[in-house]
Design a protein around this motif. Structure first.
Motif, mmCIF file in Angstrom:
data_model
loop_
_atom_site.group_PDB
_atom_site.id
_atom_site.type_symbol
_atom_site.label_atom_id
_atom_site.label_comp_id
_atom_site.label_asym_id
_atom_site.label_seq_id
_atom_site.Cartn_x
_atom_site.Cartn_y
_atom_site.Cartn_z
ATOM 1 N N VAL A 1 21.142 38.920 34.558
ATOM 2 C CA VAL A 1 20.494 40.201 34.244
ATOM 3 C C VAL A 1 21.497 41.343 34.276
ATOM 4 N N ASP B 1 22.405 42.908 37.289
ATOM 5 C CA ASP B 1 22.272 43.658 38.542
ATOM 6 C C ASP B 1 22.289 42.722 39.748
ATOM 7 N N GLU C 1 16.314 45.744 28.376
ATOM 8 C CA GLU C 1 15.056 46.181 28.987
ATOM 9 C C GLU C 1 14.140 44.979 29.242
ATOM 10 N N TYR D 1 15.244 43.069 32.371
ATOM 11 C CA TYR D 1 14.846 43.741 33.603
ATOM 12 C C TYR D 1 13.369 43.467 33.914
ATOM 13 N N ASP E 1 11.987 41.516 37.195
ATOM 14 C CA ASP E 1 11.049 42.177 38.112
ATOM 15 C C ASP E 1 9.791 41.336 38.303
#
Length: 456
Positions: free
Chosen positions: A202, A204, A345, A348, A352
């Protein structure tokens, strides 16, 4: 090559034979029995190895046989037990008995294991049969045969995210953009014929496994277009990413596509309707896509409102009501896999969502107790038998007696007498007489035939 189904033969090792032996030491003129027991045969054990991804190895080896136990020895020494045979399989492997179609195990975790074919127990040596009335028995058991069966292995891909949708909507393109996977990409239907896996970073510090599943078509839940071969891989995914050709490059209505694929998932497995789902509007770099996306959102909102009314009318959607069950997520994300627009996007949002749901998909595990069954000569539960006529012969049906026959050495007079004594104690002799059995008539037990002899 990706192989996700295989049929193989497994056989546990036979038990080692017990032996007849007597002590012959110099100062023991009347030594007693000293025949040792045979060793137990090895089990066939399937163990999960997370480093494997396909069932490719089973294309080249289809027979697995464990070693048999070592024969007993004199001086009361037992034969060694055979080593178990460990067969490694990838996570997500379902093991099915080919004869009964019963699921033996559903293996999902690393190092999880199950015994699929048990080894036979070793035969007892003559030292086990010494009694006051018979201190020097010449009886020894043969080793028990190991369990054997044909089994079917089915692999259901273990992935966090499964990409579903009609053929040529851009699933393979998206996987190639977000991971190092290199799936075959082409402008024709069913370019992808087998699942492709890719590790997605991803950016992160989070990552997940994404599977590009072959395109679905109407009737897939009935096997149309190899539907069952494709759909079973969706069962293992934690999230469904439903990709739609929002540009309608093949003339289909995007909302109609979404409804049809969801229907196929629901008809194949009702649980898939409640699986978290993100809708991906792909090919947004094509001018017609924006107008189609607006129409799609309107139809989706109307559909959701209609379902909400139906849910309220049916009683508020009680737990366990499949008709009222709704997918947990129906968020629409617009991207262009070819130009990478909106892709980050999407990653992410997927990460999540994965953080907010259970670590593993809900799967039903069949647990098999890995304890070796102890053979008992005459337990109460094993005294069940039936006797029937077959022309002039009497047929005795009893699994326990058939097992006893295989462990009896009929070359020994003591062994034959012991076998006859066990049948007599079970009441079989009396039952045969009551049914009209006469001297010399044939008695059949399994593959063996005997002559009925009146005991004086």
């Amino acid at each position: 090559m990706f192989v996700d189904k295989a049929k193989i033969f497994v056989k546990g090792g036979d038990g080692g034979d017990g032996i007849v032996s007597f002590r012959r030491e110099k100062y023991v003129p009347e030594g007693g029995p000293s025949g040792g027991d045979g060793g137990d045969g090895g089990d066939i054990i399937f163990r999960v190895d997370e480093g494997l991804r396909t069932l490719m190895d089973f294309r080249y080896q289809r027979h697995f046989k464990a070693e048999r136990g070592v024969k007993g020895r004199n001086k009361s020494m037992h034969g060694a037990n055979a080593d178990d045979m460990i067969v490694r399989v990838p996570p997500g492997t379902v093991i099915i008995d080919d004869d009964t179609q019963e699921v033996i195990a559903d293996l999902t975790r690393h190092d999880q294991e199950v015994v699929v074919a048990r080894g036979g127990r070793g035969g007892r040596g003559n030292m086990r049969f010494a009694t006051i009335s018979n201190p020097a028995p010449e009886i020894a058991e043969l080793g028990e045969e190991g369990q054997e069966r044909w089994i079917i292995l089915e692999l259901k891909v273990m992935a966090d995210v499964g990409l579903v949708g009609f053929p040529s909507v851009g699933k393979s393109t998206l996987l190639s953009v977000v991971s190092a996977a290199q799936p075959k990409i082409g402008a024709y239907h069913f370019t992808t014929l087998t699942p492709n896996l890719g590790m997605v970073d991803v950016g992160d510090g989070r990552s997940f496994v994404m599977a590009d599943l072959p395109g679905l078509i109407e009737g897939a839940h009935q096997g149309v277009g190899l539907g069952h071969e494709f759909l079973r891989h969706v069962e293992r995914t934690r999230i469904i990413v439903h990709i739609i050709d929002m540009a309608s490059t093949e003339g289909r209505d995007p909302f109609d596509d979404w409804l049809k694929i969801n229907d196929e998932l629901r008809l194949y497995d009702g649980n898939l309707e409640r699986r978290p789902q993100i809708i991906v509007a792909n090919k947004m770099d094509i001018p017609e896509a924006e107008e189609n996306l607006s129409a799609f959102r309107e139809k989706l909102a109307a559909y959701e409102a209609e379902r909400a009314v139906e849910t309220a009318a049916s009683g508020g959607g009680d737990e366990g009501d499949d008709q009222a069950a709704e997918p947990l997520v129906r968020e629409v994300v617009a991207i262009s896999a070819a130009s990478k627009q909106g892709v980050q996007e999407l990653l992410y949002k997927v990460a999540d969502l994965l953080d907010s749901i259970p670590e593993m998909p809900l799967v039903e595990e069949v647990v098999e107790v890995n304890e070796r069954k102890i053979f008992r000569l005459n337990p109460k539960d094993d005294q069940q038998y039936t006797i029937r006529r077959d022309n002039e012969a009497f047929v005795i049906d009893s699994p326990s007696i058939e097992k006893l026959i295989k462990r009896t050495n009929f070359g020994s007079i003591d062994g034959v007498q012991r076998f006859a004594r066990i049948l007599r104690n079970m009441g079989i002799d009396k039952k045969l007489r009551d049914l009209g059995a006469e001297e010399g008539q044939t008695i059949r037990i399994g593959d063996y035939e005997f002559e009925f002899v009146e005991r004086i």
